[in-house]
Design a protein around this motif. Sequence first.
Motif, short mmCIF file in Angstrom:
data_model
loop_
_atom_site.label_atom_id
_atom_site.label_comp_id
_atom_site.label_asym_id
_atom_site.label_seq_id
_atom_site.Cartn_x
_atom_site.Cartn_y
_atom_site.Cartn_z
N ASP A 1 109.55 52.95 56.14
CA ASP A 1 108.99 54.25 55.75
C ASP A 1 109.26 54.57 54.28
O ASP A 1 108.41 55.12 53.58
CB ASP A 1 109.59 55.36 56.62
CG ASP A 1 109.14 55.26 58.07
OD1 ASP A 1 108.04 54.74 58.31
OD2 ASP A 1 109.89 55.72 58.94
N TRP B 1 105.87 55.28 51.98
CA TRP B 1 105.51 56.58 51.40
C TRP B 1 105.47 56.49 49.88
O TRP B 1 104.63 57.11 49.23
CB TRP B 1 106.44 57.70 51.88
CG TRP B 1 107.67 57.94 51.05
CD1 TRP B 1 108.94 57.53 51.32
CD2 TRP B 1 107.74 58.66 49.81
NE1 TRP B 1 109.79 57.92 50.32
CE2 TRP B 1 109.08 58.63 49.38
CE3 TRP B 1 106.82 59.32 49.01
CZ2 TRP B 1 109.52 59.23 48.20
CZ3 TRP B 1 107.25 59.93 47.83
CH2 TRP B 1 108.58 59.88 47.45
N ARG C 1 102.22 54.91 48.83
CA ARG C 1 101.14 55.87 48.99
C ARG C 1 101.19 56.95 47.91
O ARG C 1 100.15 57.43 47.45
CB ARG C 1 101.20 56.49 50.38
CG ARG C 1 100.76 55.54 51.48
CD ARG C 1 101.00 56.11 52.86
NE ARG C 1 100.27 55.33 53.86
CZ ARG C 1 100.44 55.48 55.17
NH1 ARG C 1 101.31 56.36 55.63
NH2 ARG C 1 99.72 54.75 56.01
N ASP C 2 102.35 57.33 47.50
CA ASP C 2 102.49 58.31 46.42
C ASP C 2 101.92 57.74 45.13
O ASP C 2 101.18 58.44 44.41
CB ASP C 2 103.97 58.67 46.24
CG ASP C 2 104.19 59.76 45.21
OD1 ASP C 2 103.67 60.87 45.41
OD2 ASP C 2 104.86 59.50 44.20
N THR D 1 96.55 62.09 50.97
CA THR D 1 97.81 61.55 51.48
C THR D 1 98.97 61.95 50.58
O THR D 1 100.02 62.41 51.05
CB THR D 1 97.74 60.01 51.57
OG1 THR D 1 96.65 59.63 52.40
CG2 THR D 1 99.04 59.44 52.15
N GLN E 1 102.16 64.31 51.58
CA GLN E 1 103.51 63.74 51.47
C GLN E 1 104.41 64.65 50.63
O GLN E 1 105.57 64.90 50.99
CB GLN E 1 103.45 62.34 50.85
CG GLN E 1 102.94 61.26 51.78
CD GLN E 1 103.10 59.87 51.21
OE1 GLN E 1 103.17 58.89 51.95
NE2 GLN E 1 103.17 59.72 49.90
N ARG E 2 103.90 65.11 49.50
CA ARG E 2 104.71 66.00 48.65
C ARG E 2 105.04 67.29 49.38
O ARG E 2 106.15 67.82 49.23
CB ARG E 2 103.97 66.26 47.34
CG ARG E 2 103.91 65.05 46.42
CD ARG E 2 103.34 65.39 45.06
NE ARG E 2 101.93 65.76 45.12
CZ ARG E 2 100.93 64.89 45.08
NH1 ARG E 2 101.18 63.58 44.98
NH2 ARG E 2 99.68 65.30 45.11
N ARG F 1 107.79 66.51 51.91
CA ARG F 1 109.07 66.32 51.23
C ARG F 1 109.67 67.65 50.78
O ARG F 1 110.89 67.86 50.87
CB ARG F 1 108.88 65.38 50.03
CG ARG F 1 108.83 63.91 50.45
CD ARG F 1 108.54 62.99 49.27
NE ARG F 1 109.53 63.09 48.22
CZ ARG F 1 110.72 62.49 48.22
NH1 ARG F 1 111.08 61.73 49.24
NH2 ARG F 1 111.54 62.62 47.20
N GLU G 1 111.13 60.97 53.86
CA GLU G 1 110.26 59.79 53.98
C GLU G 1 109.07 60.15 54.86
O GLU G 1 108.95 59.71 56.00
CB GLU G 1 111.03 58.61 54.55
CG GLU G 1 112.21 58.17 53.68
CD GLU G 1 113.07 57.10 54.33
OE1 GLU G 1 112.79 56.75 55.51
OE2 GLU G 1 114.02 56.63 53.70
N PRO G 2 108.15 60.96 54.37
CA PRO G 2 107.06 61.49 55.21
C PRO G 2 106.10 60.41 55.68
O PRO G 2 105.83 59.44 54.98
CB PRO G 2 106.35 62.48 54.27
CG PRO G 2 106.68 62.00 52.89
CD PRO G 2 108.06 61.43 52.97
N SER G 3 105.59 60.61 56.88
CA SER G 3 104.59 59.71 57.46
C SER G 3 103.28 60.48 57.60
O SER G 3 103.15 61.35 58.46
CB SER G 3 105.04 59.20 58.83
OG SER G 3 106.14 58.32 58.71
N VAL G 4 102.32 60.15 56.73
CA VAL G 4 101.03 60.83 56.70
C VAL G 4 99.94 59.77 56.81
O VAL G 4 99.79 58.94 55.91
CB VAL G 4 100.85 61.65 55.41
CG1 VAL G 4 99.48 62.30 55.38
CG2 VAL G 4 101.96 62.70 55.27
#
Length: 211
Positions: free
Chosen positions: A25, A29, A32-33, A157, A161-162, A165, A171-174
Amino acid sequence: MSSTGTDPEQACHELLLRLAGRLPDQTLWRFRDWLGEGALPTLARTMPRALLKHDIDLEQHDHQLLVEALLPHGADRHQVSSTLGIDEVEENRYSFAMTAPDRGNAVDTVGVVVNAVMRGRPEVGEVRETWRESSQAGRPAKRVLLVDAVAGMPRLTGELQRLLRALGDAEPSVEVLPPHIDLPVYHQAALENSRFVCAGAAPAGDRLVPA
């Protein structure tokens, strides 16, 4: 199977979807960021190496996504070729539940905020959530957002995520799901055990209706 060969950013987004539940994770993330910020050259330097480090082999379609996403941005050809290794993706090792096992009747602040931010958005169809449970003892259940979208998937995404957080999920799951994609087993299982959060203005795909 979704088409490839058009947009490196979209190819990278689809690949990162297909790596959910396989990459750690913390790594997923962050990748993806970076993608949400348009940092494909950074991903080109780091993603192939991370796949090799975590011993993640790619089947043919996933490897083609990697090629189309990152070779144009300077990825090392030898590292990219070394990630091709298996015919089929490994089975999903997680289970999912509609509610957190220890939440009870507590107010869901995250759900309230996500509803306020996503409701009525033109690029968003339906937003659902599930709680992922690991087979490894001692690991807490983890919230996973599932978003049906028709445009701007990488940036959406990154935005979500932001938001997560800022609300305390380090550790976001999107999982922002584009149209016309065959969903991996991980996402199929997540959707089958998810609950409705809110809806945007775009029509939701049938796949977000649990079986």
